[in-house]
Design an enzyme around this catalytic site. Structure first.
Site: not given
Length: 363
Positions: A335, A305, A202
């Protein structure tokens, strides 16, 4: 509802619902835990304006409260098969990293070095959080690698570009170890400094990208350390024009648009937008990546996501420009699925993909 009439958005909504049900019936897999309440707003000098997963609260006067506890309520699974320790890598900013390696060496083998830079929207997260530690245990064991998990300064107290600078400093630290007069034997006796891979999750994926651009192909400025490739797990990119997955993603997604927008507001330099060069790789004032030579990159994202469209566009653009880029998408996954449930079938499949990537580019 017939199978053919189910949209991607509905599939992701169903997936999110089952994830929540799973966490309810399996307490050890719950996403979040109760945290100590922050001081009253009056003591903070204002009223609460932002809350990030209950562990970061920002008040109207600019004051910040951070919990001492992680947001993820999972036990640390340390069975002794992986050794680990903490190291201070940047004393001025009191930044540490956590090193991991398999406990049982195989002869005199040297292990590849695999950086894992945690996520959290540049605002939350730590190498010490149990979800991060558990995933690093898995990485060290499954990849048979020395895993390096660095911390970096967090926003809003420390806005970009500081997190990216800290990520670069963490990679440069490896170079300082190999040229030191008294290097750490725990590290140098096990690590193959010619086989380094930089992975980020991320926000960490964003950092990994920016490190890749800064170092360029061959990582000449790191010699004798050699970075062989980069792994971007659901990289946290943004832009002023929303993608389809951002605009139409379910509001109950694990990382929904409201939270994405909050993370960017708190981390982007004051006065800038989501087209900042560190946020949007293809923004109007970003570096043209077409002529930039890059080492191989693996890009991974879940099909549910909200960051999916940006990750896919990133991989496709670089590939069309002749870069060695591979994109893997996991249908129905949210995610951070690989840290939320590292023992799931998709997570295990991803681990094998990462292992194959390391093998392919270690030669």
């Amino acid at each position: 509802m017939s199978r053919s009439s189910v949209t991607d958005k509905q599939i992701c909504k169903i997936s999110a619902t089952f994830s929540c049900l799973f966490s309810c019936f399996h307490p050890q897999k719950s996403f979040f835990k109760a945290n100590p309440p922050p001081p009253p707003s009056s003591e903070m000098g204002g009223y609460e304006v932002d809350d990030c997963r209950g562990v970061l609260k920002v008040f109207s006067d600019g004051s910040v409260w951070r919990s001492t506890e992680p947001s993820f309520q999972v036990p640390v699974v340390d069975d002794g098969s992986v050794l680990w320790k903490d190291v201070l890598f940047h004393q001025p900013n009191n930044l540490s990293l956590r090193l991991y390696k398999p406990a049982a060496p195989r002869g005199c083998e040297k292990l590849p070095v695999f950086y894992y830079v945690h996520g959290g929207g540049f605002c939350i997260g730590s190498r010490t959080w149990p979800n991060c530690q558990n995933y690093c245990f898995k990485l060290a064991s499954a990849l048979r690698a020395v895993v390096v998990a660095p911390d970096y300064r967090l926003a809003p107290e420390n806005r970009l570009p500081l997190a990216v600078e800290d990520g670069f400093t963490a990679v440069k630290w490896l170079q300082s170890q190999i040229v030191a007069s008294e290097p750490d034997p725990w590290l140098v006796e096990s690590a193959d400094f010619s086989r380094v891979f930089v992975c980020g999750d991320s926000a960490g994926g964003n950092i990994a990208h920016n490190v890749a651009v800064r170092l360029g192909a061959g990582s000449k400025s790191l010699e004798p350390v050699r970075v062989r490739g980069y792994v971007l797990l659901a990289p946290f990119f943004g832009g002023t024009v929303l993608t389809r997955s951002e605009a139409q993603g379910p509001v109950d997604a694990f990382l929904n648009w409201e939270l994405i927008d909050r993370f960017w507001r708190l981390s982007i330099p004051a006065g800038d937008t989501m087209d900042h060069p560190l946020v949007n790789p293809f923004g109007p004032i970003s570096v043209d990546l077409e002529p930039v030579e890059l080492d191989p990159i693996l890009v991974v994202c879940g099909g549910c996501d909200l960051l999916k469209d940006r990750a896919k566009e990133y991989a496709e653009r670089l590939k069309n420009w002749g870069k060695k880029v591979k994109y893997e998408e996991f249908e129905g996954q949210q995610h951070g699925f690989f840290t939320i449930n590292p023992n799931s079938e998709p997570s295990m499949k991803l681990m094998q993909i990462i292992k194959d990537f390391i093998t392919q580019y270690s030669i």
